[in-house]
Design a protein around this motif. Structure first.
Motif, PDB file in Angstrom:
ATOM      1  N   GLY A  44      10.802  22.721 -37.019  1.00  0.00           N
ATOM      2  CA  GLY A  44       9.553  21.784 -36.989  1.00  0.00           C
ATOM      3  C   GLY A  44       9.362  20.637 -36.115  1.00  0.00           C
ATOM      4  N   TRP A  45      10.412  20.576 -35.030  1.00  0.00           N
ATOM      5  CA  TRP A  45       9.969  19.491 -34.234  1.00  0.00           C
ATOM      6  C   TRP A  45       8.686  19.812 -33.291  1.00  0.00           C
ATOM      7  CZ3 TRP A  45      14.656  16.748 -31.206  1.00  0.00           C
ATOM      8  CH2 TRP A  45      15.363  16.695 -31.952  1.00  0.00           C
ATOM      9  N   SER A  46       8.278  18.572 -33.124  1.00  0.00           N
ATOM     10  CA  SER A  46       6.980  18.682 -32.026  1.00  0.00           C
ATOM     11  C   SER A  46       7.107  19.115 -30.664  1.00  0.00           C
ATOM     12  CB  SER A  46       5.903  17.260 -32.262  1.00  0.00           C
ATOM     13  OG  SER A  46       6.888  16.077 -31.766  1.00  0.00           O
ATOM     14  N   TRP A  47       6.180  19.512 -30.079  1.00  0.00           N
ATOM     15  CA  TRP A  47       6.683  19.383 -28.593  1.00  0.00           C
ATOM     16  C   TRP A  47       7.020  18.141 -27.802  1.00  0.00           C
ATOM     17  CZ3 TRP A  47       8.101  24.062 -27.114  1.00  0.00           C
ATOM     18  CH2 TRP A  47       7.558  25.120 -27.279  1.00  0.00           C
ATOM     19  N   GLN A  48       6.353  17.249 -28.339  1.00  0.00           N
ATOM     20  CA  GLN A  48       6.639  15.775 -27.927  1.00  0.00           C
ATOM     21  C   GLN A  48       8.255  15.326 -28.249  1.00  0.00           C
ATOM     22  OE1 GLN A  48       4.221  13.710 -25.905  1.00  0.00           O
ATOM     23  NE2 GLN A  48       6.163  12.703 -25.502  1.00  0.00           N
ATOM     24  N   GLN A  49       8.421  15.921 -29.392  1.00  0.00           N
ATOM     25  CA  GLN A  49       9.928  15.305 -29.829  1.00  0.00           C
ATOM     26  C   GLN A  49      10.758  16.042 -28.779  1.00  0.00           C
ATOM     27  OE1 GLN A  49       9.491  16.247 -34.173  1.00  0.00           O
ATOM     28  NE2 GLN A  49      10.293  14.213 -34.417  1.00  0.00           N
ATOM     29  N   VAL A  50      10.619  17.366 -28.605  1.00  0.00           N
ATOM     30  CA  VAL A  50      11.381  18.109 -27.687  1.00  0.00           C
ATOM     31  C   VAL A  50      11.377  17.501 -26.436  1.00  0.00           C
ATOM     32  CG1 VAL A  50      12.005  20.607 -26.629  1.00  0.00           C
ATOM     33  CG2 VAL A  50      11.156  20.366 -29.127  1.00  0.00           C
ATOM     34  N   ALA A  51      10.298  17.207 -26.019  1.00  0.00           N
ATOM     35  CA  ALA A  51      10.259  16.680 -24.374  1.00  0.00           C
ATOM     36  C   ALA A  51      11.051  15.346 -24.378  1.00  0.00           C
ATOM     37  CB  ALA A  51       8.792  16.536 -24.221  1.00  0.00           C
ATOM     38  N   ASP A  52      10.597  14.480 -25.249  1.00  0.00           N
ATOM     39  CA  ASP A  52      11.538  13.291 -25.458  1.00  0.00           C
ATOM     40  C   ASP A  52      12.959  13.389 -25.214  1.00  0.00           C
ATOM     41  OD1 ASP A  52       9.077  12.082 -25.420  1.00  0.00           O
ATOM     42  OD2 ASP A  52       9.153  11.410 -27.638  1.00  0.00           O
ATOM     43  N   ALA A  53      13.238  14.520 -26.103  1.00  0.00           N
ATOM     44  CA  ALA A  53      14.847  14.665 -26.393  1.00  0.00           C
ATOM     45  C   ALA A  53      15.330  15.300 -24.856  1.00  0.00           C
ATOM     46  CB  ALA A  53      15.188  15.588 -27.523  1.00  0.00           C
ATOM     47  N   LEU A  54      14.541  15.952 -24.071  1.00  0.00           N
ATOM     48  CA  LEU A  54      14.978  16.625 -22.852  1.00  0.00           C
ATOM     49  C   LEU A  54      14.549  15.420 -21.523  1.00  0.00           C
ATOM     50  CD1 LEU A  54      13.820  20.186 -23.119  1.00  0.00           C
ATOM     51  CD2 LEU A  54      16.151  19.513 -22.952  1.00  0.00           C
ATOM     52  N   GLY A  55      14.048  14.727 -22.092  1.00  0.00           N
ATOM     53  CA  GLY A  55      13.625  13.615 -20.838  1.00  0.00           C
ATOM     54  C   GLY A  55      12.679  14.091 -19.892  1.00  0.00           C
ATOM     55  N   VAL A  56      11.844  14.990 -20.329  1.00  0.00           N
ATOM     56  CA  VAL A  56      10.659  15.696 -19.263  1.00  0.00           C
ATOM     57  C   VAL A  56       9.328  15.387 -20.402  1.00  0.00           C
ATOM     58  CG1 VAL A  56      12.119  17.529 -18.491  1.00  0.00           C
ATOM     59  CG2 VAL A  56      10.840  17.913 -20.580  1.00  0.00           C
ATOM     60  N   SER A  57       8.283  15.762 -19.571  1.00  0.00           N
ATOM     61  CA  SER A  57       7.035  15.693 -20.223  1.00  0.00           C
ATOM     62  C   SER A  57       6.541  16.573 -21.086  1.00  0.00           C
ATOM     63  CB  SER A  57       5.870  15.727 -18.983  1.00  0.00           C
ATOM     64  OG  SER A  57       5.876  16.911 -18.604  1.00  0.00           O
ATOM     65  N   ARG A  58       5.720  16.272 -22.298  1.00  0.00           N
ATOM     66  CA  ARG A  58       5.500  17.287 -23.087  1.00  0.00           C
ATOM     67  C   ARG A  58       4.744  18.443 -22.383  1.00  0.00           C
ATOM     68  NH1 ARG A  58       1.244  19.213 -26.194  1.00  0.00           N
ATOM     69  NH2 ARG A  58      -0.077  17.954 -24.718  1.00  0.00           N
ATOM     70  N   GLN A  59       3.914  18.096 -21.281  1.00  0.00           N
ATOM     71  CA  GLN A  59       3.404  19.474 -20.745  1.00  0.00           C
ATOM     72  C   GLN A  59       4.212  20.382 -20.290  1.00  0.00           C
ATOM     73  OE1 GLN A  59       2.376  16.276 -20.653  1.00  0.00           O
ATOM     74  NE2 GLN A  59       0.269  16.208 -20.865  1.00  0.00           N
ATOM     75  N   ALA A  60       5.353  19.725 -19.571  1.00  0.00           N
ATOM     76  CA  ALA A  60       6.409  20.634 -18.713  1.00  0.00           C
ATOM     77  C   ALA A  60       7.259  21.630 -19.852  1.00  0.00           C
ATOM     78  CB  ALA A  60       7.406  19.805 -18.273  1.00  0.00           C
ATOM     79  N   VAL A  61       7.330  20.860 -21.118  1.00  0.00           N
ATOM     80  CA  VAL A  61       8.323  21.602 -22.030  1.00  0.00           C
ATOM     81  C   VAL A  61       7.346  22.658 -22.745  1.00  0.00           C
ATOM     82  CG1 VAL A  61       7.954  20.419 -23.954  1.00  0.00           C
ATOM     83  CG2 VAL A  61       9.871  21.658 -23.593  1.00  0.00           C
ATOM     84  N   HIS A  62       6.054  22.436 -22.983  1.00  0.00           N
ATOM     85  CA  HIS A  62       5.171  23.466 -23.400  1.00  0.00           C
ATOM     86  C   HIS A  62       4.696  24.430 -22.352  1.00  0.00           C
ATOM     87  CE1 HIS A  62       1.286  24.949 -25.044  1.00  0.00           C
ATOM     88  NE2 HIS A  62       2.034  24.755 -26.154  1.00  0.00           N
ATOM     89  N   LYS A  63       4.589  24.304 -21.330  1.00  0.00           N
ATOM     90  CA  LYS A  63       4.413  25.142 -20.196  1.00  0.00           C
ATOM     91  C   LYS A  63       5.461  26.165 -20.120  1.00  0.00           C
ATOM     92  CE  LYS A  63       3.177  25.676 -15.175  1.00  0.00           C
ATOM     93  NZ  LYS A  63       3.420  25.276 -14.014  1.00  0.00           N
ATOM     94  N   LYS A  64       6.527  25.605 -20.492  1.00  0.00           N
ATOM     95  CA  LYS A  64       8.038  26.605 -20.025  1.00  0.00           C
ATOM     96  C   LYS A  64       8.233  27.429 -21.418  1.00  0.00           C
ATOM     97  CE  LYS A  64      12.724  25.970 -18.461  1.00  0.00           C
ATOM     98  NZ  LYS A  64      13.684  24.849 -18.081  1.00  0.00           N
ATOM     99  N   TYR A  65       7.757  26.880 -22.416  1.00  0.00           N
ATOM    100  CA  TYR A  65       8.350  27.652 -23.924  1.00  0.00           C
ATOM    101  C   TYR A  65       6.952  27.906 -24.701  1.00  0.00           C
ATOM    102  CZ  TYR A  65      12.995  26.441 -22.374  1.00  0.00           C
ATOM    103  OH  TYR A  65      14.243  26.350 -21.782  1.00  0.00           O
ATOM    104  N   GLY A  66       5.748  27.210 -24.546  1.00  0.00           N
ATOM    105  CA  GLY A  66       4.788  27.557 -25.464  1.00  0.00           C
ATOM    106  C   GLY A  66       4.308  28.721 -25.814  1.00  0.00           C
ATOM    107  N   LYS A  67       4.115  29.759 -24.549  1.00  0.00           N
ATOM    108  CA  LYS A  67       3.960  30.874 -24.777  1.00  0.00           C
ATOM    109  C   LYS A  67       4.773  31.871 -25.785  1.00  0.00           C
ATOM    110  CE  LYS A  67       0.583  32.636 -21.865  1.00  0.00           C
ATOM    111  NZ  LYS A  67       0.217  31.600 -20.680  1.00  0.00           N
ATOM    112  N   ARG A  68       6.158  31.539 -25.556  1.00  0.00           N
ATOM    113  CA  ARG A  68       7.014  32.195 -26.159  1.00  0.00           C
ATOM    114  C   ARG A  68       7.165  31.739 -27.661  1.00  0.00           C
ATOM    115  NH1 ARG A  68      12.539  32.408 -25.355  1.00  0.00           N
ATOM    116  NH2 ARG A  68      12.413  30.692 -24.025  1.00  0.00           N
ATOM    117  N   LEU A  69       7.022  30.583 -27.921  1.00  0.00           N
ATOM    118  CA  LEU A  69       7.536  29.993 -29.105  1.00  0.00           C
ATOM    119  C   LEU A  69       6.548  29.140 -30.014  1.00  0.00           C
ATOM    120  CD1 LEU A  69      10.735  27.845 -27.572  1.00  0.00           C
ATOM    121  CD2 LEU A  69      10.313  30.208 -28.792  1.00  0.00           C
ATOM    122  N   GLY A  70       5.227  29.337 -29.285  1.00  0.00           N
ATOM    123  CA  GLY A  70       4.057  28.809 -30.108  1.00  0.00           C
ATOM    124  C   GLY A  70       4.087  27.551 -30.442  1.00  0.00           C
TER     125      GLY A  70
END
Lengths: 70, 182
Positions: A44-70
């Motif tokens: 249930g983590w948000s994309w923003q939380q995942v992005a913060d943990a990885l130290g990248v932008s929300r857009q970057a992490v969503h672009k990489k995994y968004g299609k696959r993980l929804g």
């Protein structure tokens, strides 16, 4: 082969060895990242939380995994 | 050239894209074309390999162990990382094989380009069809092309599974004898 020649051969091989290690580290990091992002999203983590943990932008992490993980 | 492809060969080429992407590849290699050929059991190639005791699962398992798809354990050892130790930890947390499944290719909508060897494979398949005086290229011709190109990854995959070029040729011919060729 003389010691001198062996040393020369070893230092010539260094960049190749080093780059090979970098490539392997990237592959390892990519796989670990995919596993952990997938788990975080499932928990249930948000994309923003995942992005913060990885130290990248929300857009970057969503672009990489968004299609696959929804 | 694709207008000469029979339905099963066209589908195999499309499926090669899926296979490549699922394995995290950035190009379609001959091994992905091979996997695409045997993805469904009714293609000429799948039947030919089935006669030799091979299915998609075995081919996939072998492709996964290839250097391009496996993490380079020696290189990691060189920088002090024990991949087996990492694998044990990851598997304890994510289950068996978790680390050995590459993440799918990023931005998985665009088409992956064919490697030169894969293009060559398609050309040789066309030549095989001409040689056999067949009007269309099916996956049998693609498999014959693999048997002919001993410097390809697909060839090495089959070899490591104990299937050589002579066995492939014989098996494809036997399948064609059973089904009409287009």
């Amino acid at each position: 082969m003389s010691d001198e020649l062996m040393t020369a051969a070893a230092s010539a091989a260094e960049p190749a060895e080093g780059l090979r290690a970098v490539r392997a580290l990237r592959a390892l990091a990519d796989r670990l990242e995919a596993l952990h992002v997938e788990r975080a999203r499932r928990l249930g983590w948000s994309w923003q939380q995942v992005a913060d943990a990885l130290g990248v932008s929300r857009q970057a992490v969503h672009k990489k995994y968004g299609k696959r993980l929804g | 050239m694709f207008e000469k492809f029979a339905k099963d060969a066209r589908e195999a080429v499309v499926r090669a894209q899926d296979e490549g992407r699922a394995l995290g590849a950035d190009r379609i290699g001959t091994e992905h074309v091979l996997l695409g050929m045997v993805r469904t059991p009714d293609t000429v190639a799948a039947r030919a390999l089935e006669r030799l005791g091979l299915h998609h699962a075995e081919v996939l398992a072998t492709v996964r162990t290839l250097p391009a798809h496996a993490i380079d354990a020696d290189a990691l050892a060189g920088v002090g990382i024990d991949l087996d130790a990492v694998r044990a930890q990851v598997e304890a947390s994510f289950g068996p094989g978790a680390l050995d499944t590459p993440p799918p290719t990023r931005g998985s909508t665009g088409h992956l380009p064919f490697e030169p060897a894969s293009k060559k494979l398609l050309e040789i398949a066309l030549r095989e069809a001409v040689r056999c005086k067949h009007r269309r290229i099916d996956t049998g011709h693609l498999l014959l092309a693999v048997a002919r190109l001993d410097d390809t990854t697909a060839y090495r995959v089959l070899s490591s599974l104990g299937v050589g070029p002579a066995a492939v040729r014989e098996s494809v011919t036997a399948v064609w004898a059973d089904v009409p060729v287009g």
